[in-house]
Design a protein around this motif. Structure first.
Motif, mmCIF file in Angstrom:
data_model
loop_
_atom_site.group_PDB
_atom_site.id
_atom_site.type_symbol
_atom_site.label_atom_id
_atom_site.label_comp_id
_atom_site.label_asym_id
_atom_site.label_seq_id
_atom_site.Cartn_x
_atom_site.Cartn_y
_atom_site.Cartn_z
ATOM 1 N N ARG A 7 -78.079 10.605 10.332
ATOM 2 C CA ARG A 7 -77.355 9.967 8.604
ATOM 3 C C ARG A 7 -77.653 8.792 9.377
ATOM 4 N N SER A 8 -76.858 8.441 10.495
ATOM 5 C CA SER A 8 -76.841 6.530 10.899
ATOM 6 C C SER A 8 -77.794 6.741 11.436
ATOM 7 N N VAL A 9 -79.036 7.148 12.222
ATOM 8 C CA VAL A 9 -80.422 6.826 13.201
ATOM 9 C C VAL A 9 -80.920 6.483 12.065
ATOM 10 N N ILE A 10 -80.965 7.750 10.808
ATOM 11 C CA ILE A 10 -82.094 7.492 9.380
ATOM 12 C C ILE A 10 -81.476 5.889 8.768
ATOM 13 N N ILE A 11 -80.820 5.997 8.985
ATOM 14 C CA ILE A 11 -80.714 4.580 8.081
ATOM 15 C C ILE A 11 -80.819 3.578 8.962
ATOM 16 N N PHE A 12 -81.093 3.079 10.314
ATOM 17 C CA PHE A 12 -80.730 2.525 11.199
ATOM 18 C C PHE A 12 -82.657 2.445 11.045
ATOM 19 N N MET A 13 -83.032 3.616 11.369
ATOM 20 C CA MET A 13 -84.753 3.489 10.586
ATOM 21 C C MET A 13 -85.407 2.784 10.289
ATOM 22 N N CYS A 14 -84.552 3.419 8.708
ATOM 23 C CA CYS A 14 -85.297 2.383 7.399
ATOM 24 C C CYS A 14 -84.921 1.258 7.286
ATOM 25 N N GLY A 15 -84.277 0.942 8.063
ATOM 26 C CA GLY A 15 -83.711 -1.078 7.764
ATOM 27 C C GLY A 15 -85.089 -1.361 9.229
ATOM 28 N N ALA A 16 -85.816 -0.882 9.912
ATOM 29 C CA ALA A 16 -86.470 -1.071 10.710
ATOM 30 C C ALA A 16 -87.573 -1.056 10.553
ATOM 31 N N LEU A 17 -87.686 -0.163 9.539
ATOM 32 C CA LEU A 17 -89.695 -0.443 8.881
ATOM 33 C C LEU A 17 -89.685 -1.225 8.210
ATOM 34 N N GLU A 20 -93.030 -14.698 4.981
ATOM 35 C CA GLU A 20 -92.558 -16.093 4.640
ATOM 36 C C GLU A 20 -91.002 -15.493 4.154
ATOM 37 N N ASN A 21 -91.379 -13.953 3.810
ATOM 38 C CA ASN A 21 -90.144 -13.202 3.041
ATOM 39 C C ASN A 21 -89.146 -12.158 3.784
ATOM 40 N N ARG A 22 -89.759 -12.167 4.958
ATOM 41 C CA ARG A 22 -89.553 -11.141 5.848
ATOM 42 C C ARG A 22 -87.517 -10.624 5.889
ATOM 43 N N VAL A 23 -87.569 -9.835 6.418
ATOM 44 C CA VAL A 23 -86.073 -9.280 6.757
ATOM 45 C C VAL A 23 -85.775 -8.763 7.925
ATOM 46 N N VAL A 24 -85.099 -9.527 8.980
ATOM 47 C CA VAL A 24 -85.115 -9.221 10.282
ATOM 48 C C VAL A 24 -83.428 -8.553 10.080
ATOM 49 N N PHE A 25 -82.682 -7.814 10.371
ATOM 50 C CA PHE A 25 -81.084 -7.531 10.852
ATOM 51 C C PHE A 25 -80.375 -7.513 8.780
ATOM 52 N N GLY A 26 -81.562 -6.543 8.813
ATOM 53 C CA GLY A 26 -80.527 -6.619 6.860
ATOM 54 C C GLY A 26 -80.086 -5.286 7.100
ATOM 55 N N ILE A 27 -79.725 -5.144 5.341
ATOM 56 C CA ILE A 27 -78.735 -4.472 5.328
ATOM 57 C C ILE A 27 -78.448 -3.488 5.494
ATOM 58 N N LEU A 28 -79.782 -2.487 5.880
ATOM 59 C CA LEU A 28 -79.670 -1.430 6.187
ATOM 60 C C LEU A 28 -79.612 -0.749 7.983
ATOM 61 N N THR A 29 -80.515 -1.632 8.402
ATOM 62 C CA THR A 29 -80.057 -1.763 10.286
ATOM 63 C C THR A 29 -78.497 -2.213 10.113
ATOM 64 N N PHE A 30 -78.435 -3.513 9.920
ATOM 65 C CA PHE A 30 -76.531 -3.576 9.983
ATOM 66 C C PHE A 30 -75.894 -1.696 9.953
ATOM 67 N N LEU A 31 -76.355 -0.875 7.804
ATOM 68 C CA LEU A 31 -75.266 -0.028 8.474
ATOM 69 C C LEU A 31 -75.272 1.125 9.025
#
Length: 255
Positions: A74-84, A95-106
């Motif tokens: 489950r953690s891998v799936i959430i992390f990969m969603c954040g990477a996507l 200009e609105n990029r998300v890097v190290f967002g909430i899903l990457t953290f979770l």
């Protein structure tokens, strides 16, 4: 955890928080993409609103970590969603990029909590379980408060203490909570301080899991549709922002 045995009220709270987040993001799109004049949105009220959303999500995510058996998957799936999300925003909307967002953290927090879960199982066999969990919960809350402003260069331990500037150098340290001066992200949740809040949720669940009164209360909900949203929060999170973006573009063309 089967649907019939789920703590429905936790899903309900997450569902309400999800709706709050969608409204918040829609206003963000209107303000910063469509350039609507929403003066109050840049003030204290908006900041408190945003913090209430993320604090609730992270705490509940930690609380729910122990549910189900495939925690690492489950953690891998959430992390990969954040990477996507990071990849799409970096290449299509830099200009609105998300890097190290909430899903990457979770996702990352899930990896870390796997280790804490093993530590918990080893330790509680040697000392009284409730005392251990309560001590850890208090410790995590205190650490979260102490590290709350670590992203801004200081912590409170035992008083306001400036951290050395060399910590804030490069993306590796940015991931852990020491952002590089040139780092930019519209959604930034580093390991510190948020891992302490996540673990506070984890230990809260450990404390109440044998309290039948609390568990019985949490198994009941009042708003089934809201509970449904909370139960499917990851899917909704992944699709809501593209939908809001399209709606915002339509509003801009109509205006």
């Amino acid at each position: 955890m089967a649907v019939s045995n789920r703590l429905q009220r936790i899903d309900e709270i997450r569902g309400f928080t999800l709706i709050s987040m969608i409204i918040y993001h829609f206003l963000w799109d209107l303000r910063y993409i469509a350039d609507f004049d929403i003066g109050w949105y840049e003030g204290t009220a908006s900041n408190v609103w945003q913090k209430s959303i993320c604090i609730t999500f992270i705490f509940i995510s930690g609380f729910c970590f122990s549910f189900g058996k495939k925690r690492l998957k489950r953690s891998v799936i959430i992390f990969m969603c954040g990477a996507l999300i990071s990849a799409v925003t970096v290449f299509l909307m830099p200009e609105n990029r998300v890097v190290f967002g909430i899903l990457t953290f979770l996702g990352s927090a899930g990896f870390i909590t796997v280790l804490f879960d093993k530590l918990n199982r080893i330790t509680v066999s040697k000392i009284e379980e409730d005392t251990f969990n309560l001590t850890m919960l208090i410790g995590m809350i205190l650490l979260f408060i102490s590290f709350f402003n670590v992203n801004y260069g200081y912590i409170y331990f035992p008083k306001k203490t400036l951290l050395p500037k060399y910590l804030y150098d490069g993306y590796f340290m940015t991931f852990f909570g020491f952002p590089d001066p040139y780092f930019f992200s519209t959604d930034y949740f580093a390991i510190f301080p948020w891992i302490f809040l996540y673990l506070a949720g984890y230990y809260t669940q450990k404390i109440i899991k044998n309290n039948n009164t609390v568990i019985k209360y949490l198994m009941n909900d009042r708003f089934r549709f809201i509970t449904f949203l909370g139960r499917n929060s990851l899917i909704i999170y992944m699709v809501h922002q593209p939908v809001l973006y399209v709606v915002t573009l339509i509003i801009m063309k109509m205006g």
